[in-house]
Scaffold this motif. Structure first.
Motif, PDB file in Angstrom:
ATOM      1  N   LYS A   1       8.101   9.245   4.975  1.00 21.75           N
ATOM      2  CA  LYS A   1       7.640   8.622   3.731  1.00 21.75           C
ATOM      3  C   LYS A   1       6.122   8.548   3.671  1.00 21.75           C
ATOM      4  CE  LYS A   1      11.813   5.865   2.922  1.00 21.75           C
ATOM      5  NZ  LYS A   1      12.412   4.502   2.932  1.00 21.75           N
ATOM      6  N   SER A   2       5.477   8.301   4.820  1.00 20.74           N
ATOM      7  CA  SER A   2       4.016   8.228   4.828  1.00 20.74           C
ATOM      8  C   SER A   2       3.395   9.588   4.543  1.00 20.74           C
ATOM      9  CB  SER A   2       3.505   7.685   6.172  1.00 20.74           C
ATOM     10  OG  SER A   2       3.525   8.682   7.187  1.00 20.74           O
ATOM     11  N   ILE A   3       4.107  10.664   4.894  1.00 16.93           N
ATOM     12  CA  ILE A   3       3.626  12.016   4.613  1.00 16.93           C
ATOM     13  C   ILE A   3       3.845  12.376   3.151  1.00 16.93           C
ATOM     14  CG2 ILE A   3       4.016  14.459   5.115  1.00 16.93           C
ATOM     15  CD1 ILE A   3       2.488  13.005   7.248  1.00 16.93           C
ATOM     16  N   LEU A   4       5.022  12.015   2.620  1.00 15.21           N
ATOM     17  CA  LEU A   4       5.330  12.348   1.229  1.00 15.21           C
ATOM     18  C   LEU A   4       4.520  11.509   0.241  1.00 15.21           C
ATOM     19  CD1 LEU A   4       9.213  12.773   1.488  1.00 15.21           C
ATOM     20  CD2 LEU A   4       7.457  14.561   1.389  1.00 15.21           C
ATOM     21  N   ALA A   5       3.907  10.418   0.718  1.00 14.50           N
ATOM     22  CA  ALA A   5       3.104   9.563  -0.159  1.00 14.50           C
ATOM     23  C   ALA A   5       1.626   9.945  -0.139  1.00 14.50           C
ATOM     24  CB  ALA A   5       3.269   8.107   0.265  1.00 14.50           C
ATOM     25  N   GLN A   6       1.281  11.074   0.453  1.00 15.84           N
ATOM     26  CA  GLN A   6      -0.113  11.494   0.578  1.00 15.84           C
ATOM     27  C   GLN A   6      -0.744  11.820  -0.783  1.00 15.84           C
ATOM     28  OE1 GLN A   6      -2.050  12.148   3.818  1.00 15.84           O
ATOM     29  NE2 GLN A   6      -0.572  10.490   4.043  1.00 15.84           N
ATOM     30  N   THR A   7      -2.056  11.587  -0.891  1.00 15.27           N
ATOM     31  CA  THR A   7      -2.776  11.968  -2.106  1.00 15.27           C
ATOM     32  C   THR A   7      -2.818  13.484  -2.259  1.00 15.27           C
ATOM     33  OG1 THR A   7      -4.857  11.832  -0.859  1.00 15.27           O
ATOM     34  CG2 THR A   7      -4.214   9.899  -2.148  1.00 15.27           C
ATOM     35  N   ARG A   8      -2.805  14.210  -1.147  1.00 13.80           N
ATOM     36  CA  ARG A   8      -2.613  15.657  -1.176  1.00 13.80           C
ATOM     37  C   ARG A   8      -1.287  15.890  -0.449  1.00 13.80           C
ATOM     38  NH1 ARG A   8      -0.771  20.670   0.179  1.00 13.80           N
ATOM     39  NH2 ARG A   8      -2.345  22.341  -0.079  1.00 13.80           N
ATOM     40  N   LYS A   9      -0.235  16.031  -1.212  1.00 12.89           N
ATOM     41  CA  LYS A   9       1.085  16.141  -0.610  1.00 12.89           C
ATOM     42  C   LYS A   9       1.215  17.440   0.184  1.00 12.89           C
ATOM     43  CE  LYS A   9       3.359  13.425  -4.200  1.00 12.89           C
ATOM     44  NZ  LYS A   9       3.420  12.221  -3.359  1.00 12.89           N
ATOM     45  N   PRO A  10       1.930  17.407   1.301  1.00 11.93           N
ATOM     46  CA  PRO A  10       2.164  18.648   2.055  1.00 11.93           C
ATOM     47  C   PRO A  10       3.090  19.569   1.273  1.00 11.93           C
ATOM     48  CG  PRO A  10       3.507  16.884   2.932  1.00 11.93           C
ATOM     49  CD  PRO A  10       2.617  16.255   1.898  1.00 11.93           C
ATOM     50  N   ASP A  11       2.975  20.851   1.490  1.00 14.93           N
ATOM     51  CA  ASP A  11       3.866  21.795   0.840  1.00 14.93           C
ATOM     52  C   ASP A  11       5.250  21.797   1.475  1.00 14.93           C
ATOM     53  OD1 ASP A  11       1.959  23.371  -1.067  1.00 14.93           O
ATOM     54  OD2 ASP A  11       0.871  23.150   0.821  1.00 14.93           O
ATOM     55  N   LYS A  12       5.313  21.314   2.695  1.00 13.05           N
ATOM     56  CA  LYS A  12       6.605  21.237   3.383  1.00 13.05           C
ATOM     57  C   LYS A  12       6.508  20.232   4.526  1.00 13.05           C
ATOM     58  CE  LYS A  12       9.177  24.832   3.874  1.00 13.05           C
ATOM     59  NZ  LYS A  12       9.805  26.136   4.278  1.00 13.05           N
ATOM     60  N   VAL A  13       7.582  19.454   4.708  1.00 17.81           N
ATOM     61  CA  VAL A  13       7.695  18.539   5.846  1.00 17.81           C
ATOM     62  C   VAL A  13       8.883  18.993   6.675  1.00 17.81           C
ATOM     63  CG1 VAL A  13       8.016  16.162   6.614  1.00 17.81           C
ATOM     64  CG2 VAL A  13       6.752  16.630   4.494  1.00 17.81           C
ATOM     65  N   VAL A  14       8.643  19.280   7.946  1.00 19.55           N
ATOM     66  CA  VAL A  14       9.686  19.822   8.819  1.00 19.55           C
ATOM     67  C   VAL A  14       9.859  18.918  10.035  1.00 19.55           C
ATOM     68  CG1 VAL A  14      10.419  21.773  10.224  1.00 19.55           C
ATOM     69  CG2 VAL A  14       9.188  22.180   8.082  1.00 19.55           C
TER      70      VAL A  14
END
Length: 438
Positions: free
Chosen positions: A100-113
């Motif tokens: 959730k902390s990654i998906l809430a980024q101001t620059r979202k990642p293109d993929k979370v693995v």
């Protein structure tokens, strides 16, 4: 007794002065990479900034203004692609917070693995529900975290090669990052081809145990010192952003024998794979700057867990230095042997500092009036004041412990004991249990 107190008082003074000086303006020498010849050159620095002419500064990689954000337009000039890679072993309790902390980024990642390995709980299912893609390793993974990362990077390699500028965020499954982590770190990473990775400043989660709180305080002060450094000692496994080009260069160098440590990205034999990959990236000529991005990670809640963690850190770092040996460039020897020298000096100063305060407390007032002890009395309030001030952001519990002073002396000496035991383990040529999950 007076002579003993006088001698111990000198160690108390040395310990306090050494610590106090570290919080003031810091003059030091540092090797920066030149954009002209791509070699390291020595500069005198003040708080991480070289004391040289503007012309020379402009020729160095990421010296000034390295934390400034570029405009939105400039960020879109290149095809940037960011993947978050999270190895996980039985992390069903914390993994959703991390994702959730990654998906809430101001620059979202293109993929979370997420890469579950040797997992016996619901880590994979929880990860999918939280919004991550899952790459499960088949069978047993004997190489722990490094093996999981190597497998994940190999599985993603073809996809990553399709993009122009690629960053890989490698982070622990029990860590959360600040909302602007990727935005700021990627600006630094993509600003120059010689940047191989960007390290985070990690802090500890709130804890109600004494050992846990002491680590919070330790990490909090560590962050203060890291901000004065132009480059990271280690690209921490808690959360660091890597250049995909640097990863590929490391694997290529291992395959050709230019680097040791196996045939893949991470060295699976190293106790501290994050420290070793930093060595590898630096040796290949990359720069690994620090920047103001933060991560929050677990703390060890008891002495046994702390011992296992720090023993792995200390022994692993020494093994990495030995493994690189004379192949390590001069500037790296200067950086990392100086760090080990500082830890070794603490073996001498911290125990004597503790004994000195104990002797000071036991003697009568007439015996305390030696010049050394008088200076101790003058320095102690200032020292405690600085200690309290530097943990004020951690809350009342940390402030109270810092004001008591003695608990921090005890904790510091505990770390010295662990370091001493780690030295014995290292010189005996044993890893004393190998890699452990901490």
């Amino acid at each position: 007794m007076v002579e003993f107190v006088r001698v111990m008082g000198i160690f108390v003074i040395l310990g306090m002065i050494q610590d106090l000086v570290s919080y003031g303006p810091r003059l030091s020498f540092f090797f920066f990479i030149s954009k002209v010849d791509f070699k390291r050159h020595l500069f005198l620095t003040l708080n991480g900034h070289p004391l040289t002419t503007s012309r020379h500064k402009s020729e160095l990689v990421l010296v000034e203004n390295q934390f400034e954000k570029k405009s939105q337009d400039s960020r879109q000039e290149r095809d940037t692609y960011v993947v978050a890679l999270i190895p996980a072993w039985n992390e069903e309790r914390d993994i959703s917070k991390t994702i959730k902390s990654i998906l809430a980024q101001t620059r979202k990642p293109d993929k979370v693995v997420v890469i579950p390995n040797n997992t016996t709980d619901m880590t994979a299912e929880v990860s999918r529900q939280a919004g991550a893609e899952v790459i499960t390793m088949p069978g047993y993974n004997p190489d722990k975290k490094a093996g999981a990362l190597n497998y994940g990077l190999d599985q993603l390699a073809a996809e990553l090669n399709e993009h122009e500028a690629v960053a890989v965020l490698v982070m622990d499954a029990d860590t959360v990052v600040s909302k602007d982590f990727i935005e700021i770190a990627s600006e630094v990473l993509f600003s120059d081809k010689k940047v191989g990775g960007v390290g985070s400043i990690f802090t500890g989660r709130p804890s109600q145990s004494f050992i846990g709180t002491m680590q919070q305080m330790e990490y909090g002060r560590y962050g203060y010192h890291v901000r004065k450094r132009p480059e990271a000692f280690v690209l921490s496994g808690t959360a660091s952003l890597f250049s995909w080009d640097a990863f590929k260069a490391v694997k290529s160098a291992r395959l050709t024998g230019e680097l040791g440590g196996g045939k893949s990205y991470y060295d699976t034999t190293s106790l501290t794979e994050d420290n070793e990959i930093t060595f590898a990236i630096l040796k290949l000529g990359y720069f690994c700057p620090t920047c103001n991005v933060e991560s929050v990670t677990d703390v060890m809640e008891d002495v046994t867990s702390l011992y296992k963690q720090r023993r792995r850190w200390y022994v692993g770092a020494l093994q990495n230095i030995r493994a690189y040996g004379r192949e390590m460039p001069v500037w790296m020897r200067y950086t990392y042997w100086r760090q080990q020298l500082g830890l070794s000096l603490s073996l001498l100063i911290m125990p004597m500092m503790a004994i000195g305060f104990y002797a000071w407390a036991l003697t009568g007032f007439s015996e305390r009036t030696t010049p050394a002890v008088i200076l101790d009395l003058l320095l102690t309030p200032l020292y405690i004041g600085v200690k309290v001030y530097t943990v004020r952001h951690l809350g009342r519990r940390a402030i109270f412990i810092a004001a008591l002073f003695v608990p921090e002396i005890l904790y510091a000496n505990l770390l010295v004991i662990i370091f001493a035991l780690s030295l014995i383990t290292f010189f005996r040529g044993k890893d004393d249990g190998g890699w452990v999950h901490t």
